[in-house]
Design a protein around this motif. Structure first.
Motif, short mmCIF file in Angstrom:
data_model
loop_
_atom_site.label_atom_id
_atom_site.label_comp_id
_atom_site.label_asym_id
_atom_site.label_seq_id
_atom_site.Cartn_x
_atom_site.Cartn_y
_atom_site.Cartn_z
N THR A 28 9.11 -7.00 10.16
CA THR A 28 10.31 -6.17 10.09
C THR A 28 9.91 -4.69 10.14
O THR A 28 8.72 -4.38 10.20
CB THR A 28 11.12 -6.52 8.82
N THR A 29 10.91 -3.81 10.12
CA THR A 29 10.59 -2.38 10.15
C THR A 29 9.94 -1.99 8.82
O THR A 29 10.11 -2.67 7.80
CB THR A 29 11.85 -1.53 10.33
N LEU A 30 9.28 -0.87 8.84
CA LEU A 30 8.64 -0.36 7.62
C LEU A 30 9.66 -0.18 6.50
O LEU A 30 9.41 -0.53 5.34
CB LEU A 30 7.94 0.96 7.96
N GLU A 31 10.84 0.36 6.86
CA GLU A 31 11.89 0.62 5.86
C GLU A 31 12.39 -0.69 5.23
O GLU A 31 12.73 -0.73 4.05
CB GLU A 31 13.11 1.32 6.49
N VAL B 37 2.67 -14.31 -5.33
CA VAL B 37 2.42 -12.93 -4.88
C VAL B 37 2.85 -12.80 -3.42
O VAL B 37 2.38 -13.54 -2.55
CB VAL B 37 0.92 -12.56 -5.00
N ILE B 38 3.76 -11.86 -3.16
CA ILE B 38 4.20 -11.58 -1.79
C ILE B 38 3.52 -10.29 -1.36
O ILE B 38 3.63 -9.26 -2.03
CB ILE B 38 5.73 -11.38 -1.73
N CYS B 39 2.81 -10.34 -0.24
CA CYS B 39 2.10 -9.16 0.24
C CYS B 39 2.88 -8.49 1.36
O CYS B 39 3.27 -9.15 2.33
CB CYS B 39 0.72 -9.59 0.76
N CYS B 40 3.11 -7.19 1.21
CA CYS B 40 3.76 -6.40 2.26
C CYS B 40 2.67 -5.65 3.01
O CYS B 40 2.09 -4.69 2.49
CB CYS B 40 4.71 -5.37 1.64
N GLY C 46 0.83 -1.20 0.00
CA GLY C 46 0.00 0.00 0.00
C GLY C 46 0.87 1.25 0.00
O GLY C 46 1.98 1.24 0.54
N GLU C 47 0.37 2.33 -0.59
CA GLU C 47 1.09 3.60 -0.60
C GLU C 47 1.01 4.24 0.80
O GLU C 47 0.00 4.13 1.49
CB GLU C 47 0.47 4.53 -1.65
N GLY C 48 2.08 4.88 1.21
CA GLY C 48 2.07 5.59 2.48
C GLY C 48 2.60 4.76 3.63
O GLY C 48 3.00 3.60 3.45
N GLU C 49 2.59 5.36 4.81
CA GLU C 49 3.18 4.70 5.97
C GLU C 49 2.12 4.29 6.99
O GLU C 49 2.43 3.90 8.10
CB GLU C 49 4.19 5.64 6.64
N LYS C 50 0.85 4.44 6.62
CA LYS C 50 -0.20 4.19 7.60
C LYS C 50 -1.01 2.93 7.32
O LYS C 50 -1.39 2.23 8.25
CB LYS C 50 -1.12 5.42 7.63
N ALA C 51 -1.28 2.71 6.04
CA ALA C 51 -2.20 1.60 5.74
C ALA C 51 -1.73 0.78 4.56
O ALA C 51 -1.23 1.33 3.57
CB ALA C 51 -3.59 2.15 5.44
N PHE C 52 -1.91 -0.54 4.68
CA PHE C 52 -1.88 -1.38 3.48
C PHE C 52 -3.22 -1.15 2.78
O PHE C 52 -3.28 -0.49 1.75
CB PHE C 52 -1.66 -2.85 3.88
N VAL C 53 -4.30 -1.59 3.40
CA VAL C 53 -5.66 -1.34 2.92
C VAL C 53 -6.60 -1.37 4.13
O VAL C 53 -6.64 -2.38 4.84
CB VAL C 53 -6.12 -2.42 1.91
N ALA C 54 -7.33 -0.27 4.36
CA ALA C 54 -8.22 -0.20 5.55
C ALA C 54 -9.60 -0.78 5.27
O ALA C 54 -10.57 -0.42 5.94
CB ALA C 54 -8.34 1.23 6.04
N GLY C 55 -9.70 -1.65 4.26
CA GLY C 55 -10.96 -2.36 4.04
C GLY C 55 -11.62 -2.02 2.73
O GLY C 55 -11.12 -1.21 1.94
N SER D 84 5.00 -5.05 8.58
CA SER D 84 5.89 -4.11 9.26
C SER D 84 5.45 -4.03 10.73
O SER D 84 4.32 -4.39 11.08
CB SER D 84 5.81 -2.73 8.60
N THR D 85 6.36 -3.54 11.56
CA THR D 85 6.09 -3.52 13.01
C THR D 85 4.87 -2.66 13.37
O THR D 85 4.22 -2.91 14.38
CB THR D 85 7.33 -3.01 13.78
N ASN D 86 4.56 -1.68 12.53
CA ASN D 86 3.40 -0.80 12.81
C ASN D 86 2.07 -1.38 12.31
O ASN D 86 1.02 -0.75 12.49
CB ASN D 86 3.62 0.57 12.15
N ALA D 87 2.10 -2.55 11.68
CA ALA D 87 0.88 -3.08 11.05
C ALA D 87 -0.15 -3.51 12.10
O ALA D 87 0.19 -3.93 13.21
CB ALA D 87 1.22 -4.28 10.17
N LYS D 88 -1.40 -3.35 11.72
CA LYS D 88 -2.52 -3.81 12.57
C LYS D 88 -3.48 -4.56 11.66
O LYS D 88 -3.83 -4.06 10.58
CB LYS D 88 -3.27 -2.62 13.18
N MET D 89 -3.92 -5.73 12.11
CA MET D 89 -4.76 -6.56 11.25
C MET D 89 -6.05 -6.95 11.94
O MET D 89 -6.04 -7.23 13.14
CB MET D 89 -3.99 -7.84 10.89
N GLY D 90 -7.13 -6.99 11.19
CA GLY D 90 -8.40 -7.41 11.76
C GLY D 90 -9.49 -7.52 10.72
O GLY D 90 -9.35 -7.05 9.59
N LEU D 91 -10.58 -8.17 11.12
CA LEU D 91 -11.78 -8.26 10.28
C LEU D 91 -12.91 -7.60 11.08
O LEU D 91 -13.61 -8.28 11.84
CB LEU D 91 -12.10 -9.73 9.95
#
Ligand code: COA
Length: 260
Positions: A184-187, A101-104, A56-65, A126-133
């Motif tokens: 791992t870290t975002l970088e 397909v490798i998903c970051c 995903g673009e940016g440092e906040k979200a892969f995809v928020a749904g 990344s360490t900042n990731a949060k996952m949920g349904l």
């Protein structure tokens, strides 16, 4: 083809697809789902691309749904169609691609975002990731394969806890659950994906495609995974890659696979 909601580039045989709606935390609207289908198809059909990375673009979200604003007014029929079309066009489609397909997961992966990550063959976070349904908090359930794939990946008890509480887990918990393979870290996230991709690229594309089909068959109740494995194993013996791989081993040299 030009895209409004995604970015696509090819470097060193890796096709990188970036979901690019950062102001909406890369939420999946119908147009983005269609564009993702096109981009995945393009990468899978292109012989020079042997691994796909999704981020995903940016440092906040892969995809928020899924994009909530698009379906908030839907009725039963339109809701059913949304799920059926989305699963066919993107989620099942990605899972069944012959190119790995490798998903970051570079931030929030919620609802359709986690469902998309779970359709991919390998997940890193990344360490900042949060996952949920969180769908039950909206009065709906996961509709892009989430009830099935989360259960397959983490087991029924953990899947039900995540779905029924609508809560989020962090990347370390996801690692413990087996929902992601590495944290791992975002970088370092995309470089790690590229490192894994380059290891995959040493191997036979035709064998990799067979392996994906055999592994997927085990999750498909209409198929016998062991029978599919026998058939895919046998088919490998007719490929140029098999001749090259075994010959290179016996000649003590590195194999050069052409994917045929
Ligand atoms: N669909 C549509 N828009 C979304 C979205 C989604 N799933 N997730 C985030 N957005 C939008 C917000 O509406 C907001 O848009 P705006 O600036 O035009 O108001 C923008 O993205 C930023 O989100 P915001 O909620 O302000 O960020 P936050 O940091 O306060 O919260 C989240 C982040 C992820 C916790 C929160 O956005 C959220 O809960 N999103 C929905 C998650 C969800 O339920 N997904 C499942 C959908 S089925």
């Amino acid at each position: 083809m030009s895209y409004s909601n995604i970015l696509l580039e090819e470097v060193n045989g890796i096709g990188t697809i970036k979901i690019n709606r950062p102001k909406k935390l890369n939420a999946l609207n119908v147009e983005t789902i269609r564009e993702l289908h096109e981009a995945f198809k393009y990468c899978n059909d292109k012989k020079s691309i042997t691994v796909i990375i999704l981020i995903g673009e940016g440092e906040k979200a892969f995809v928020a749904g899924a994009d909530i604003s698009e379906f908030a007014h839907y009725d039963v029929e339109k809701g059913t169609q949304l799920s059926a079309k989305g699963q066919k066009l993107l989620f099942d489609y990605v899972e069944q691609l012959s190119t790995p397909v490798i998903c970051c997961i570079n931030g929030f992966a919620l609802g359709g975002g986690l469902e998309l990550a779970m359709s991919c063959h390998i997940r890193l976070a990344s360490t900042n990731a949060k996952m949920g349904l969180p769908e039950t908090s909206l009065g709906v359930i996961p509709g892009y394969g989430g009830t099935q794939r989360l259960t397959q990946l983490v087991g029924k008890g953990r899947a039900l806890e995540m779905i029924l509480t609508a809560g989020m887990i962090d990347s370390n918990q996801a690692l413990t659950y087996g929902l992601v393979n590495h944290v791992t870290t975002l970088e370092e996230l995309q470089p790690l994906a590229e490192k894994i991709a380059s290891k995959i690229q040493n191997n036979s594309p035709s064998a990799i495609a067979s392996a994906i089909r055999a592994v997927n068959a085990g999750q498909d109740k209409s198929l016998n995974g062991y029978e599919v494995e026998i058939s895919e194993f046998g088919k490998c013996f007719g490929t140029e890659d098999f001749k090259e791989g075994t010959t290179a081993f016996l000649e003590k040299r590195k194999a050069k696979f052409n994917g045929n």
